[in-house]
Motif scaffolding. Structure first.
Motif, mmCIF file in Angstrom:
data_model
loop_
_atom_site.group_PDB
_atom_site.id
_atom_site.type_symbol
_atom_site.label_atom_id
_atom_site.label_comp_id
_atom_site.label_asym_id
_atom_site.label_seq_id
_atom_site.Cartn_x
_atom_site.Cartn_y
_atom_site.Cartn_z
ATOM 1 N N HIS A 30 4.343 -0.657 6.334
ATOM 2 C CA HIS A 30 3.449 0.429 6.713
ATOM 3 C C HIS A 30 2.253 0.446 5.757
ATOM 4 O O HIS A 30 2.342 -0.024 4.619
ATOM 5 C CB HIS A 30 4.152 1.783 6.623
ATOM 6 C CG HIS A 30 5.358 1.914 7.485
ATOM 7 N ND1 HIS A 30 5.329 2.495 8.735
ATOM 8 C CD2 HIS A 30 6.642 1.538 7.278
ATOM 9 C CE1 HIS A 30 6.540 2.478 9.253
ATOM 10 N NE2 HIS A 30 7.361 1.899 8.392
ATOM 11 N N TYR A 31 1.171 1.058 6.220
ATOM 12 C CA TYR A 31 -0.024 1.203 5.391
ATOM 13 C C TYR A 31 -0.394 2.680 5.345
ATOM 14 O O TYR A 31 -0.401 3.363 6.378
ATOM 15 C CB TYR A 31 -1.173 0.377 5.960
ATOM 16 C CG TYR A 31 -0.891 -1.109 5.928
ATOM 17 C CD1 TYR A 31 -1.271 -1.892 4.851
ATOM 18 C CD2 TYR A 31 -0.188 -1.716 6.972
ATOM 19 C CE1 TYR A 31 -0.990 -3.247 4.813
ATOM 20 C CE2 TYR A 31 0.101 -3.073 6.944
ATOM 21 C CZ TYR A 31 -0.302 -3.831 5.859
ATOM 22 O OH TYR A 31 -0.017 -5.168 5.821
ATOM 23 N N VAL A 32 -0.704 3.153 4.154
ATOM 24 C CA VAL A 32 -0.926 4.574 3.965
ATOM 25 C C VAL A 32 -2.098 4.780 3.013
ATOM 26 O O VAL A 32 -2.316 3.985 2.082
ATOM 27 C CB VAL A 32 0.359 5.242 3.415
ATOM 28 C CG1 VAL A 32 0.730 4.697 2.045
ATOM 29 C CG2 VAL A 32 0.218 6.747 3.354
ATOM 30 N N VAL A 33 -2.892 5.823 3.258
ATOM 31 C CA VAL A 33 -3.944 6.214 2.328
ATOM 32 C C VAL A 33 -3.284 6.893 1.131
ATOM 33 O O VAL A 33 -2.468 7.809 1.300
ATOM 34 C CB VAL A 33 -4.951 7.164 3.007
ATOM 35 C CG1 VAL A 33 -5.930 7.751 1.982
ATOM 36 C CG2 VAL A 33 -5.709 6.433 4.100
ATOM 37 N N THR A 34 -3.621 6.435 -0.086
ATOM 38 C CA THR A 34 -2.991 6.985 -1.291
ATOM 39 C C THR A 34 -3.957 7.775 -2.166
ATOM 40 O O THR A 34 -3.523 8.617 -2.950
ATOM 41 C CB THR A 34 -2.367 5.871 -2.139
ATOM 42 O OG1 THR A 34 -3.371 4.892 -2.455
ATOM 43 C CG2 THR A 34 -1.228 5.196 -1.380
#
Length: 633
Positions: free
Chosen positions: A128-132
């Motif tokens: 998954h890819y997430v804004v951190t």
């Protein structure tokens, strides 16, 4: 979508490009290609390896580019950005982050960025890819840390990362993927031409489950300057092992997202420091916040020390090691997590000097080799006798002279780091140690990780399958030019001043592993961790919670030893744990060997107080398990 006007000064990408007028003449372009040919054909140590592993021929590509330039006129030579893109692509094709075309003004010192960071995590085998993170003050509807990214300009995000990875120089699949993800949102323009797209459309799903799109343009801003001038003839420049891109990005990330860690100097005088051990869950103040973060962390397996090393790019490796030692001695002594993720390297001395503090074993610095060319021999011969006091290339000369006759590809191998410095202060931490790595570890950090593994200091926990695999010492074109000008200029110096403040870097000496893997190159292979941890959502959004828990599991139950020594004129007092014999050496000579009969014991050692160096070795079942090096005066 808002972002405050204060803080970091920025331009929109189109505004910056309008000011980036073409300034290189046709002769300038021809000169840049000719100088690139000199570096790649005559200095580049990995050329045979890269041709074999990646099926590339940068020398022929440069020759073809030179031919095309010779057929052009000022009116037909095309836009400058196209020239920069082609020359950059030739350098990127060798997949070596040490070997770069460094763009001239106005790109030098600039960073292009989007106002958010994206990281990846796993649930099982699914990525998954997430804004951190977002830049301070930036807001958009339903957008912020924790939103899941699904598409990038209409392309599924996983595919977009892979496409981007193909454009950037990673020497193994893990490194390419990591670079592809990192460069989605931040790019140093001195190493990469500006983004092709003016804006990016990000598709994301917020906490409310609603899918939205965010259109944001690229911004351009000045980056923080480097601490080390790699074009000057200094020990720090000659001993460089640095991924310049990672170093640029690391400084930019601090400026954009952690401004409190930005420092104008590598060591801040007058910082309020404590000599008290840290409390659980708290950070230790440090004089080098741009390089270290030290704290105690509470995990399900216990409370342990955690020290993050962001960079080895310092001018003074001794001061760097002193601050590291000060910090680890104030952390819990029952286990230490040394975290070098995203560290692009720097001063090779700093990396290899650090190893001794974590092990009783003598450190063998990694040896290095030149590729044998007549030009490299000229450079070594110019500094055979160490006339400047900064560089001694004499050890490599005999083997290079012989190799030019026998046809050997590489010179003999000798270490850059002095063995004396790598063993000067000895072990300072006696608990178990875990090293945490990822695919963005590069260069001097690869060397550090390789030394950690080769000397069996502790276990390595990797969030990727390899480190970045940068196995070389890197010199700039400016430094190479200077090496043939000092102490007195040589005739027919092949290096010419580059136009427009452009520069180039090249892997000049390749590094080799030691001990059980002696002779194995670091380049392209990197360091394979003994344990693998896939980052979780809690890791990327909640301070590496699961990663630190996994590291704590590896530390729990491991032996925690102790070997303290108090020196008197003719005796030594030992305080020990899990040690059954102590051997004493004064100025390198064996003096006393005693069995440990009590936790605290005093032993007569005539002349101890007048010795220059005292080394005390602690053994258990005839195995060296702890050591102290003491300099009484």
């Amino acid at each position: 979508m808002t972002e405050p006007s204060g803080g970091v000064a920025k331009q929109e990408l189109p505004d910056f490009l309008r000011t980036a007028a073409d300034t290189l003449t046709l002769d300038d372009r021809r000169l840049l290609v000719q100088q690139a040919l000199v570096l790649i054909e005559q200095n580049y140590v990995h050329l045979p390896l890269k041709a074999a592993m990646h099926a590339v021929n940068p020398v022929q590509r440069l020759r073809l580019l030179a031919v095309r330039l010779n057929r052009q006129t000022p009116s037909t030579m095309g836009p400058e950005w196209r020239f920069h893109a082609e020359l950059s692509e030739i350098f990127h094709a060798v997949r070596d982050l040490h070997t770069n075309y460094v763009l001239p003004q106005p790109y030098a010192g600039k960073i292009a960025y989007l106002p958010y960071l994206i990281e990846e995590y796993y649930t099982g085998d699914e990525r998954h890819y997430v804004v951190t993170r977002t830049v301070g003050g930036f807001t958009a509807p339903g957008f912020g840390p924790g939103v899941e990214v699904t598409h990038w300009n209409g392309v599924p995000i996983d595919r977009a990362v892979d496409l981007n990875a193909a454009r950037f120089a990673g020497s193994n699949p893990a490194a390419r993927h990591a670079r592809g993800l990192q460069s989605l949102t931040i790019r140093p323009l001195r190493l990469h031409v500006p983004p092709d797209e003016t804006w990016v459309v990000l598709t994301y799903v917020g906490a409310d489950g609603i899918s939205r799109e965010l259109r944001e343009g690229w911004r351009v801003t000045d980056n923080q300057p480097s601490f080390v001038d790699a074009d000057q003839l200094t020990v720090a420049a000659v001993a460089q092992g640095l991924d310049l891109g990672a170093d640029e990005i690391g400084r930019a990330l601090k400026m954009l997202y952690v401004p409190e860690a930005v420092t104008p100097l590598e060591v801040l005088g007058g910082a309020e420091l404590t000599a008290e051990p840290t409390e659980p869950g708290t950070d230790l103040p440090t004089s080098m916040p741009g390089f270290f973060r030290a704290r105690s962390v509470v995990t399900p397996s216990g409370t342990f020390g955690h020290i993050r090393i962001f960079s080895f790019s310092v001018n003074d490796p001794d001061a760097f090691v002193r601050e590291f030692v000060r910090l680890i001695e104030l952390l819990p002594q029952n286990g230490l997590i040394v975290d070098v993720r995203d560290n692009g390297g720097g001063h090779i001395f700093a990396a290899e000097f650090l190893l001794q503090t974590l092990t009783p074993r003598p450190i063998v610095p990694e040896p290095t080799q030149f590729i044998t060319t007549s030009l490299n021999l000229r450079i070594c011969d110019q500094h055979r006798e160490n006339p400047t006091g900064e560089i001694d290339l004499g050890p490599w000369c005999p083997s290079m002279e012989q190799a030019l006759e026998t046809g050997s590809v590489y010179s003999g191998s000798f270490s850059i780091t002095p063995a004396g410095g790598a063993n000067a202060i000895g072990q300072r931490y006696f608990g178990p140690v875990v090293l945490v790595t990822n695919a963005l570890c590069y260069s001097a950090t690869d060397i550090f990780a390789g030394g950690f593994q080769d000397h069996e200091i502790g276990q390595i926990l990797g969030t990727d399958d390899n480190t970045g695999a940068g196995g070389a010492n890197v010199w700039t074109h400016g430094l190479l030019k200077l090496l043939l000008e000092l102490p007195s200029p040589v005739a027919d110096n092949p290096y010419t001043e580059l136009p427009g403040q452009a520069n180039m870097r090249v892997s000049i000496r390749r590094t080799l592993r030691v001990n059980d893997l002696a002779g194995t190159p670091v380049e392209d292979l990197g360091v394979v961790p003994g344990h693998r941890h896939r980052m979780t959502r809690a890791d990327v959004l909640q301070g590496n919670a699961d990663l630190l828990a996994r590291a704590g599991e590896l530390l729990a139950g491991r032996p925690v030893r102790r070997l303290d020594v108090r020196v008197a004129p003719d005796e030594l007092t030992f305080t020990t744990r899990l040690v059954d014999r102590v051997d004493v050496y004064l100025d390198g000579r064996p003096q006393v060997s005693v069995d440990v009969m009590a936790e605290v014991m005093t032993v007569p050692v005539p002349g101890a107080g007048s010795a220059r160096v005292i080394r005390v070795e602690g053994l258990q079942d005839e195995i060296l398990v702890a050591a102290r090096t003491i300099v009484p005066h």
